[in-house]
Motif scaffolding. Structure first.
Motif, PDB file in Angstrom:
ATOM      1  N   PRO A   1      22.427 -91.895  29.175  1.00  0.00           N
ATOM      2  CA  PRO A   1      21.692 -90.683  28.833  1.00  0.00           C
ATOM      3  C   PRO A   1      22.454 -89.457  29.325  1.00  0.00           C
ATOM      4  O   PRO A   1      22.714 -89.298  30.501  1.00  0.00           O
ATOM      5  CB  PRO A   1      20.357 -90.858  29.573  1.00  0.00           C
ATOM      6  N   LEU A   2      22.868 -88.594  28.409  1.00  0.00           N
ATOM      7  CA  LEU A   2      23.654 -87.426  28.760  1.00  0.00           C
ATOM      8  C   LEU A   2      22.988 -86.170  28.228  1.00  0.00           C
ATOM      9  O   LEU A   2      22.461 -86.155  27.118  1.00  0.00           O
ATOM     10  CB  LEU A   2      25.074 -87.534  28.188  1.00  0.00           C
ATOM     11  N   ASN A   3      23.034 -85.117  29.017  1.00  0.00           N
ATOM     12  CA  ASN A   3      22.493 -83.847  28.582  1.00  0.00           C
ATOM     13  C   ASN A   3      23.597 -83.069  27.884  1.00  0.00           C
ATOM     14  O   ASN A   3      24.563 -82.653  28.517  1.00  0.00           O
ATOM     15  CB  ASN A   3      21.971 -83.064  29.793  1.00  0.00           C
TER      16      ASN A   3
ATOM     17  N   VAL B   1      11.260 -85.606  12.507  1.00  0.00           N
ATOM     18  CA  VAL B   1      11.894 -85.831  13.805  1.00  0.00           C
ATOM     19  C   VAL B   1      11.736 -87.285  14.203  1.00  0.00           C
ATOM     20  O   VAL B   1      10.680 -87.900  14.011  1.00  0.00           O
ATOM     21  CB  VAL B   1      11.294 -84.889  14.873  1.00  0.00           C
ATOM     22  N   ASP B   2      12.808 -87.865  14.742  1.00  0.00           N
ATOM     23  CA  ASP B   2      12.811 -89.230  15.268  1.00  0.00           C
ATOM     24  C   ASP B   2      13.603 -89.182  16.567  1.00  0.00           C
ATOM     25  O   ASP B   2      14.834 -89.117  16.568  1.00  0.00           O
ATOM     26  CB  ASP B   2      13.465 -90.179  14.260  1.00  0.00           C
ATOM     27  N   ILE B   3      12.895 -89.185  17.703  1.00  0.00           N
ATOM     28  CA  ILE B   3      13.561 -89.004  18.990  1.00  0.00           C
ATOM     29  C   ILE B   3      13.142 -90.087  19.977  1.00  0.00           C
ATOM     30  O   ILE B   3      12.058 -90.661  19.881  1.00  0.00           O
ATOM     31  CB  ILE B   3      13.240 -87.623  19.601  1.00  0.00           C
ATOM     32  N   GLY B   4      14.027 -90.371  20.929  1.00  0.00           N
ATOM     33  CA  GLY B   4      13.702 -91.265  22.024  1.00  0.00           C
ATOM     34  C   GLY B   4      12.931 -90.507  23.085  1.00  0.00           C
ATOM     35  O   GLY B   4      13.190 -89.330  23.354  1.00  0.00           O
TER      36      GLY B   4
ATOM     37  N   LEU C   1      20.360 -89.410  23.414  1.00  0.00           N
ATOM     38  CA  LEU C   1      20.862 -88.312  24.218  1.00  0.00           C
ATOM     39  C   LEU C   1      19.714 -87.495  24.794  1.00  0.00           C
ATOM     40  O   LEU C   1      18.652 -87.383  24.199  1.00  0.00           O
ATOM     41  CB  LEU C   1      21.753 -87.395  23.375  1.00  0.00           C
ATOM     42  N   VAL C   2      19.971 -86.914  25.976  1.00  0.00           N
ATOM     43  CA  VAL C   2      18.995 -86.037  26.592  1.00  0.00           C
ATOM     44  C   VAL C   2      19.259 -84.623  26.104  1.00  0.00           C
ATOM     45  O   VAL C   2      20.325 -84.059  26.351  1.00  0.00           O
ATOM     46  CB  VAL C   2      19.091 -86.084  28.126  1.00  0.00           C
ATOM     47  N   LEU C   3      18.296 -84.061  25.384  1.00  0.00           N
ATOM     48  CA  LEU C   3      18.453 -82.724  24.837  1.00  0.00           C
ATOM     49  C   LEU C   3      17.337 -81.823  25.335  1.00  0.00           C
ATOM     50  O   LEU C   3      16.220 -82.281  25.604  1.00  0.00           O
ATOM     51  CB  LEU C   3      18.417 -82.752  23.308  1.00  0.00           C
ATOM     52  N   ASN C   4      17.651 -80.552  25.456  1.00  0.00           N
ATOM     53  CA  ASN C   4      16.619 -79.558  25.694  1.00  0.00           C
ATOM     54  C   ASN C   4      15.888 -79.354  24.364  1.00  0.00           C
ATOM     55  O   ASN C   4      16.466 -78.868  23.403  1.00  0.00           O
ATOM     56  CB  ASN C   4      17.262 -78.252  26.170  1.00  0.00           C
TER      57      ASN C   4
END
Length: 529
Positions: free
Chosen positions: A176-178, A211-214, A196-199
């Motif tokens: 997991p990366l920002n 939207v399809d997000i973890g 991925l880690v997103l703001n």
């Protein structure tokens, strides 16, 4: 005239129609398909049909705007040139990097960032050389992360991006990366990212519709805040892999929030899970769903928690279930040579305004295989204790085992408006008995008109007696559907004379009676108790 007749059919087509044919061959919905050698072979064949087709293709920038970086450098550069000023659809994968193309071409691509509207980056952990699956544990190169961060940065020129897909398969458990924020993508309408880690802060006004997000690193409050910024959403998928350790699931968190739910008036589908019931309950009560929305939830239970805990611990889900007009309960059956899913309990119900719920509930101890039988029985007992379901018109039950007739009678007494019942079970004896009066002034389910027992074992004589009793009480069954197989009927007394008489009686005392010889289970598929 002879010259016209002898002209090949391809040359007779108008240029507009040829353009439509050529555009139809581009896999616009799957940019990774551009990397398939079959795609380039198709283009070679089309280009060799005739000079006029090739001339038409060269004049249409759209046909050259779909690019994949796995292609040779000279092909990519030619496409960039021929696409002129049209928008660009770009695919990148792991082979694009290890072939050297990414490093050589990325600066040219960066100059074209203002024209890129669709970007799809895929990075699989497995290779498939010669048909064999081989794991590739090499980390994603820092050059790739740096370029993604550049695309998502505040000074990024990628302001035309409308569709963004990051498919780093299986990386969500390891890396997991920002890498940035979505705030600087004002045209974004379709976003996929499970790893991925997103703001997740969005620009206002936000155009996001899909939207399809973890949600591994998100709390329920993070999700609610994100949804509140995207009022145009039509399709939402909040993904989390199933976890045996419940502490690894996304957690409940609330800051009090607005007393008014988020109005997602355009929403068509909503999916979330796996998640804990408190997480799901917080998100659900924070949203106002439009009529006909389809909601799918995958709920993980804490150890030893009952199946019905989600409906008893949450006023939102209890109220929702009580107001349903259609309910389907499915308990997964055991089958030989087939692994259990680990999420065997399924509730599907529909509300009066057409909102449809699909709730899967997992097994808190998948190693305790036959505990599911007792859990299923306890689930029906808990459902009976829930109280009246006054608006329910249709109920379907599929479960290998059912509780005793007394408990089922209590459940059926809570269904005053039910009109149709469908049951699939190994032995319907207790259920048929529950449809009778059982020493009560009158049988349950006064509005019941249709009974479907196809696939269930039963005794026709018992069913006939119950149908006659209900008719005498003015609770007449109009339609009966059953499966008849002399060798598979549940018979306490296999007297063929009384059996045949019972079947004849069933045909005569109902308006519609139908027999099949199909059964839900068979000895070759089903594990015996």
């Amino acid at each position: 005239m002879s010259a016209i007749i002898g002209t090949p059919a391809a040359l007779k087509l108008p240029a507009e129609l040829v353009t439509i044919i050529l555009r139809h061959l581009i896999p616009a919905d799957d940019l990774q398909a551009l990397a398939d050698p079959k795609f380039s072979n198709t283009w070679r064949c089309l280009g060799s049909i005739c000079p006029s087709w090739r001339a038409i293709a060269l004049k249409d920038p759209y046909l050259w705007s779909h690019i994949h970086l796995v292609w040779p450098k000279h092909v990519v550069m030619r496409c960039l040139e021929r696409s002129a000023t049209s928008r660009i659809f770009l695919g990148i994968d792991k082979d694009s990097f290890y072939s050297g193309n990414f490093v050589q071409i990325i600066e040219f691509i960066s100059y074209a960032l203002p024209r890129i509207t669709h970007l799809d980056i895929e990075w699989r952990r497995y290779d498939q050389p010669n048909g064999n699956l081989v794991m590739d544990d090499r980390p994603v190169p820092h050059q790739v992360w740096a370029w993604i961060s550049r695309v998502l940065s505040r000074k990024s020129p990628a302001t035309s991006l409308s569709r963004l897909r990051f498919q780093f398969f299986d990386r969500d458990l390891h890396e997991p990366l920002n890498v940035g924020t979505l705030r600087h993508l004002p045209q974004l309408s379709d976003f996929y990212c499970r790893s991925l880690v997103l703001n997740l802060a969005l620009q206002k006004p936000c155009l996001l519709t899909k939207v399809d997000i973890g949600i591994r690193n998100l709390t329920s409050q993070d999700v609610v805040s994100f949804l509140a910024m995207a009022p145009l959403l039509e399709h939402v998928k909040l993904f989390h892999p199933h976890e045996h350790d419940r502490f690894d699931l996304s957690q409940f968190e609330s800051n009090g929030g607005s007393p008014f739910p988020i109005n997602l008036e355009h929403l068509k589908t909503f999916q979330a899970g796996w998640c804990l019931d408190v997480f799901a309950e917080h998100v659900m009560r924070s949203i106002s769903f439009p009529p006909s929305a389809k909601i799918t939830l995958r709920i993980s239970r804490p150890d030893m928690a009952p199946v019905m805990e989600i409906f008893f611990s949450s006023s939102h889900f209890e109220t929702t279930l009580r107001s349903s007009v259609s309910l389907s309960i499915i308990v997964e059956w055991f089958q030989r040579d087939r692994a259990l899913s680990g999420h065997p309990f399924l509730f599907k119900f529909t509300l009066p305004d057409g909102i449809h719920y699909h709730i899967e509930i997992d097994e808190w101890d998948s190693s305790y295989t036959y505990g599911r039988i007792q859990e299923a029985r306890s689930m029906f007992l808990a459902l009976a204790s829930l109280g009246p379901l006054p608006q329910l018109r249709h109920i379907a039950i599929s479960s290998r085992t059912l509780p005793w007739a007394t408990s089922l009678h209590t459940l059926l007494n809570n269904l005053p408006a039910i009109e149709e019942i469908v049951v699939r079970t190994r032995d319907a004896t207790s259920f048929i008995a529950a449809l009778g009066s059982r020493n009560s002034p009158s049988p349950p389910c006064p509005c019941l008109r249709k009974l479907d027992l196809r696939g269930s074992k039963f005794d026709p004589r018992q069913l006939r007696n119950v149908v006659v009793e209900r008719g005498d009480s003015n609770y007449r069954l109009e339609e009966v559907y059953v499966s008849i197989d002399q060798q598979r009927l549940r018979l306490s007394n296999p007297d063929p004379v009384t059996l045949s008489a019972a079947i004849r009686n069933l045909r005569s005392i109902t308006d519609q009676y139908e027999e099949t010889d199909e059964y839900w289970t068979s000895s070759s598929e089903e594990e015996e108790e």
